[in-house]
Structures are given as C-alpha cells and as structure tokens.
Design a protein around this motif. Structure first.
Motif, PDB file in Angstrom:
ATOM      1  N   LEU A  50      38.161  49.537  45.599  1.00 32.45           N
ATOM      2  CA  LEU A  50      38.647  49.364  44.230  1.00 32.45           C
ATOM      3  C   LEU A  50      38.140  50.495  43.362  1.00 32.45           C
ATOM      4  N   LYS A  51      39.003  50.975  42.508  1.00 30.20           N
ATOM      5  CA  LYS A  51      38.602  51.951  41.505  1.00 30.20           C
ATOM      6  C   LYS A  51      37.901  51.196  40.384  1.00 30.20           C
ATOM      7  N   PRO A  52      37.079  51.852  39.592  1.00 34.61           N
ATOM      8  CA  PRO A  52      36.416  51.168  38.479  1.00 34.61           C
ATOM      9  C   PRO A  52      37.437  50.441  37.597  1.00 34.61           C
ATOM     10  N   GLY A  53      37.183  49.171  37.345  1.00 39.79           N
ATOM     11  CA  GLY A  53      38.072  48.366  36.509  1.00 39.79           C
ATOM     12  C   GLY A  53      39.289  47.802  37.225  1.00 39.79           C
ATOM     13  N   GLU A  54      39.515  48.190  38.461  1.00 37.13           N
ATOM     14  CA  GLU A  54      40.679  47.725  39.216  1.00 37.13           C
ATOM     15  C   GLU A  54      40.384  46.370  39.861  1.00 37.13           C
ATOM     16  N   SER A  55      41.401  45.543  39.989  1.00 40.70           N
ATOM     17  CA  SER A  55      41.267  44.282  40.717  1.00 40.70           C
ATOM     18  C   SER A  55      42.496  44.099  41.598  1.00 40.70           C
ATOM     19  N   LYS A  56      42.340  43.307  42.623  1.00 44.57           N
ATOM     20  CA  LYS A  56      43.438  42.991  43.530  1.00 44.57           C
ATOM     21  C   LYS A  56      43.347  41.520  43.884  1.00 44.57           C
ATOM     22  N   ASP A  57      44.495  40.917  44.160  1.00 42.43           N
ATOM     23  CA  ASP A  57      44.551  39.534  44.612  1.00 42.43           C
ATOM     24  C   ASP A  57      44.905  39.517  46.084  1.00 42.43           C
TER      25      ASP A  57
END
Length: 69
Positions: free
Chosen positions: A15-22
C-alpha cells in the motif's frame, strides 16, 4: 486426520501512504442434488457456488449483509 479441517489464506499487499484496499474472502458450502453433483466425470458442478459468490464479490454487494457493531 486428527482434529477439524482448517483453511488459511495468504496474500502480499503493498500500500502507498494513505492507500487502502478491500479484500473479500468467501468461505461456504453449497449442496447440490445427487443428480446435479457433477458437470462431467470427476468434475464437480460449481454452478450454485459461482452464483453465491457472485452475490458477494464486491464491497457494494457485501456491505448490506455485514453485521458491524
């Protein structure tokens, strides 16, 4: 086999900083009628399972069914 069966998932995620994934993991069981168990010799009929997975394969479809307190 000793004890109940178990299941494990392993994925690597960057993940990049601030990124989220479900991620959605569906575990379940679908019973087929005796005469509908097989697509062909030694190939299990997955039609009902695939239909069930399709109902929950996105967060938009899944969220109404979650019980989050």
């Amino acid at each position: 086999m000793d004890g109940p069966p178990s299941l494990s998932h392993y994925i690597e995620v960057e993940l990049k900083p601030g990124e989220s994934k479900d991620f959605i993991f569906v575990l379940g069981y679908v019973e087929n009628k005796e005469d509908e168990k097989w697509e062909s010799k030694n190939v299990i009929n997955k039609k009902k399972a695939k239909e069930t997975i399709a109902k929950f394969n996105t967060m938009l479809k899944l969220k109404p069914h979650l019980q989050i307190s």
